[in-house]
Design an enzyme around this catalytic site. Structure first.
Site, PDB file in Angstrom:
ATOM      1  N   SER A  33      -2.887  -8.798  17.588  1.00 44.10           N
ATOM      2  CA  SER A  33      -2.310  -7.495  17.925  1.00 44.10           C
ATOM      3  C   SER A  33      -1.324  -7.537  19.075  1.00 44.10           C
ATOM      4  O   SER A  33      -0.451  -6.677  19.165  1.00 44.10           O
ATOM      5  CB  SER A  33      -3.431  -6.495  18.249  1.00 44.10           C
ATOM      6  OG  SER A  33      -4.264  -6.316  17.118  1.00 44.10           O
ATOM      7  N   SER A  34      -1.421  -8.472  19.975  1.00 49.71           N
ATOM      8  CA  SER A  34      -0.556  -8.489  21.158  1.00 49.71           C
ATOM      9  C   SER A  34      -0.263  -9.925  21.551  1.00 49.71           C
ATOM     10  O   SER A  34      -1.029 -10.845  21.207  1.00 49.71           O
ATOM     11  CB  SER A  34      -1.221  -7.750  22.325  1.00 49.71           C
ATOM     12  OG  SER A  34      -2.388  -8.438  22.742  1.00 49.71           O
TER      13      SER A  34
END
Length: 746
Positions: A33-34
């Site tokens: 996600s990041s």
């Protein structure tokens, strides 16, 4: 048999996996996600890449398994910007995918919209889905129901995580402890609080910006001042190799605007300044969709929470000034370079709207006009008038108001000049001090290295030389600035200012005083000026509203274009006719009228013989002139002055002139050459012909149709009377030219 092989065998026994799936490709989708998760959560990434072995155990060859990891560091809350997910959808739509493998279904999508779009495509092209819990066929009702539940749970989980993070940020923001990047003039302390930048020069530049804005009243004036004096702003970058260190950059409008609008400089903490509006977001541009809020409209606003450069009241005054400087009809606007004093503060006395200014081609002439009715309703303008007379009145009243404070103003001017010089020189001294420190630091680094370590010593020596060169450049710029820009303020200068203060009108009219300075002085004293033209006459009623809500009322005479707009118009006309009936010439009448204090409209400063003759002609008094008049004696039988003939025929003067000089349809002569006055000859029959000619021209079908020759051929008079022997030769030449023109026309 291993556990994975047993599981694969069980999956094959269910009948979900068959040869048509194996004939197509297997896709392994990898996503974190990041960027922080990509760097720190390496186990999750490894598990996702291990799904390749899962695909081979299901029957796919290794070269038939494709890994899609283009979305590393991307959130799954939307498919926008996820190149890998869009590629996956394209492969399914092209019927290339037999199975999609992911560690969890949430890796593929956390949005029900994107998730069900994927399910629809997989069901349409009979593509399987697999995660660590099992194998799913979207065409099977039970599997599809389970996949739908998993997608809904993934989206709900996303909102739960976001809610927890949002609540944590909100709690921290309500305490005034949630900070992003510190603005200019601030740094983050080791404890996480914002404090003033420890660098004195950075602080002094920030304070100088606010002081000069209070003085100059406009963002553009502030930018010009900083650029003109070569003042740079100390900025600590948030990214890059020089992160956190001071960089001295030239000022720009965006930086100054952000600095003046930020409430942190007044010691206030804010949160929720730029919320995101999903309706305004643009695909592929993550920074779009942000809406700007004022400090009072932010979700959190805590005053006196942080160290400040200015007070809260001063911050509010700055916001009001920036708002008023906008070029809108509802705002006063910033001072301009035009010569009109009352831009932005002049109000129409008829409709109450703000009046505008238009500058004429002639230098120094301009008009005020109110066009609100024309703009809003399509009607005529309320009123308009020449602005020079009104500005002259306002200037006189303002100078009279500040006359008692002339000595105080002179002392304040001296103090302001000295303070201005001190601030500029202080900035230069700080720059010299900083350059000296950099040279000293480079010197210490060079002398601290082992001389035999030439690999390091050469680099440090080069940096030392660069710092020395920078210091020398700053010294040269300082000397150049002092010699050209900064003149020392002497006692002689103080005496000159005191002398000028005793004669304020001279300072006001001095070319060195800019129009912008005059406008600022007027705005300091006057809040509003209301003007109204009285019934279209030359009388102008003026109401001055001074700061403090004190009103003064004045009536002035404005320049007008017509005689009937002048006060005492009928009395003036009667006086001119009275003198004319006494047998006086037009020049003598003009002399008497000027001596009695009358003045013509704005086209001339005083009356002349020609103006008097024009007035008498319009009043149809020219026929009453005695035959002894010198100009009347120039006319022969059936001869007319051009103006008189146009009125008698009720034809515009310009039309008669064109028929005579351009087309040759009227016989005429000129006195004194080509620039002389025109005398028209026409008897009764000629006048009838010209009337018929005019009637024919009005009824013709096309403008290019030529009139009949009998309407354009003028009759020859038997004898041209000319009592002016001095112009006899001119008369003969004119006659020959007229005859030639007539023949050409025929």
């Amino acid at each position: 048999m291993s556990k994975s092989e047993k599981k694969s065998t069980a999956e094959n026994l269910t009948g979900k996996l068959n040869q048509r799936h194996l004939d197509r490709l297997a896709f392994v989708y990898v996503r974190q996600s990041s960027p922080q998760q990509v760097i720190e959560h390496k186990e999750s990434t490894a598990l996702q890449y291990a799904l390749v072995q899962r695909a081979t155990s299901l029957g796919w060859k290794a070269d038939r398994v494709i890994v899609i990891d283009d979305d590393q560091g991307c959130s799954a809350q939307s498919s926008v910007g996820r190149v890998g997910f869009q590629r996956l959808l394209a492969e399914i739509g092209l019927d290339h995918a037999g199975i999609i493998l992911g560690l969890e279904m949430s890796r593929l999508a956390r949005s029900c919209k994107d998730w069900h779009h994927l399910l629809e495509l997989c069901a349409l092209f009979q593509t399987l889905l697999a995660d660590q819990d099992g194998l799913y066929d979207p065409t099977n009702y039970n599997d599809r129901l389970l996949l739908g539940l998993k997608g809904a749970m993934s989206e709900a989980e996303l909102h739960i995580l976001h809610g927890r993070l949002r609540q944590g940020r909100w709690n921290k923001a309500r305490r005034g402890e949630l900070f992003n990047h510190p603005p200019i003039g601030y740094v983050r302390s080791p404890s996480g609080e914002l404090i003033l930048d420890p660098d004195e020069q950075v602080q002094s530049i920030v304070r100088l910006i606010f002081e000069k804005f209070d003085e100059l009243k406009s963002l553009n004036g502030l930018l010009q001042y900083l650029t003109r004096n070569e003042i740079r702003i100390g900025i600590r970058p948030h990214y890059g190799l020089n992160r956190g260190n001071i960089e001295w950059r030239p000022p720009n409008r965006a930086t100054l605007q952000g600095l003046l609008h930020h409430p942190v400089y007044a010691g206030a903490y804010r949160y929720g300044y730029r919320p995101v509006d999903p309706r305004a977001k643009i695909a592929g541009r993550p920074a779009t969709g942000r809406k700007i809020r004022t400090a009072e409209d932010c979700e959190v606003l805590l005053k006196d929470r942080l160290p400040s450069y200015i007070s809260w009241e001063r911050y509010l005054d700055n916001q009001k000034r920036l708002e008023e400087n906008r070029a809108r009809a509802s705002f006063v606007g910033a001072s301009r370079q035009g010569c009109a004093l009352l831009c932005g503060i002049l109000t129409c006395g008829i409709c109450g709207g703000r009046m505008s200014v238009v500058y004429l081609k002639k230098d120094g002439l301009f008009r005020y006009y109110c066009g609100r009715d024309y703009i809003d309703y399509g009607k005529k303008n309320c009123q308009s008038f020449t602005g020079n007379t009104l500005d002259r009145l306002v200037a006189e009243q303002v100078l009279e108001a500040i006359k008692p404070a002339s000595l105080d103003l002179s002392l304040a001017a001296c103090e302001h000049i000295e303070k201005e010089q001190g601030r500029i020189l202080k900035d230069w001294h700080q720059r010299l001090e900083r350059a000296e420190y950099e040279v000293s630091k480079a010197s210490r680094y060079y002398h601290s290295v082992d001389p035999e370590n030439r690999l390091v010593a050469r680099e440090l020596e080069r940096k030392w030389e660069d710092k020395l060169a920078e210091q020398e450049t700053i010294k040269e710029e300082y000397e150049r600035f002092v010699s050209k820009e900064v003149d020392l303020f002497t006692e002689h200068d103080r005496n000159a200012i005191r002398e000028l203060a005793a004669n304020i009108p001279a300072v006001w009219d001095d070319p060195a005083t800019s129009n912008k300075d005059r406008q600022e002085i007027v705005r300091i004293l006057l809040k509003q000026v209301i003007a109204k033209v009285d019934n279209g006459t030359e009388n102008l009623s003026v109401h001055l509203r001074w700061n403090g809500d004190v009103f003064t009322y004045h009536n002035i005479k404005r320049p007008v274009a017509r005689y009937d707009q002048m006060e005492g118009y009928q009395e003036l006309m009667n006086r001119i006719i009275e003198l004319y009936d006494q047998g006086k010439t037009t020049e003598s009448i003009a002399t008497h009228i000027n001596q009695e204090g009358w003045h013509p409209p704005k086209r001339a400063k005083k009356f002349s013989g020609g103006i008097i003759a024009s007035i008498l002609s319009r009043k149809r008094k020219i026929s009453r002139r005695p035959k002894s008049s010198s100009k009347e004696a120039l006319l022969g039988k059936n001869e007319w002055w051009l103006d008189d003939f146009a009125r008698a025929m009720e034809i515009p003067k310009v039309t008669i002139y064109s028929w005579a000089t351009k087309h040759g349809w009227i016989q005429f002569r000129q006195l004194g050459g080509k620039q002389g006055r025109i005398i028209v000859w026409a008897d009764e029959k000629e006048m009838i012909r010209l009337n018929d000619l005019r009637a024919w021209l009005k009824t013709r079908s096309w403008s290019t149709d030529n009139p009949p020759s009998h309407l354009t051929s003028h009759r020859q008079k038997n004898k041209i009377k000319s009592s002016d022997n001095r112009n006899g030769q001119d008369h003969e030449n004119t006659k020959k030219r007229q005859l030639g023109t007539h023949q050409d026309a025929r």
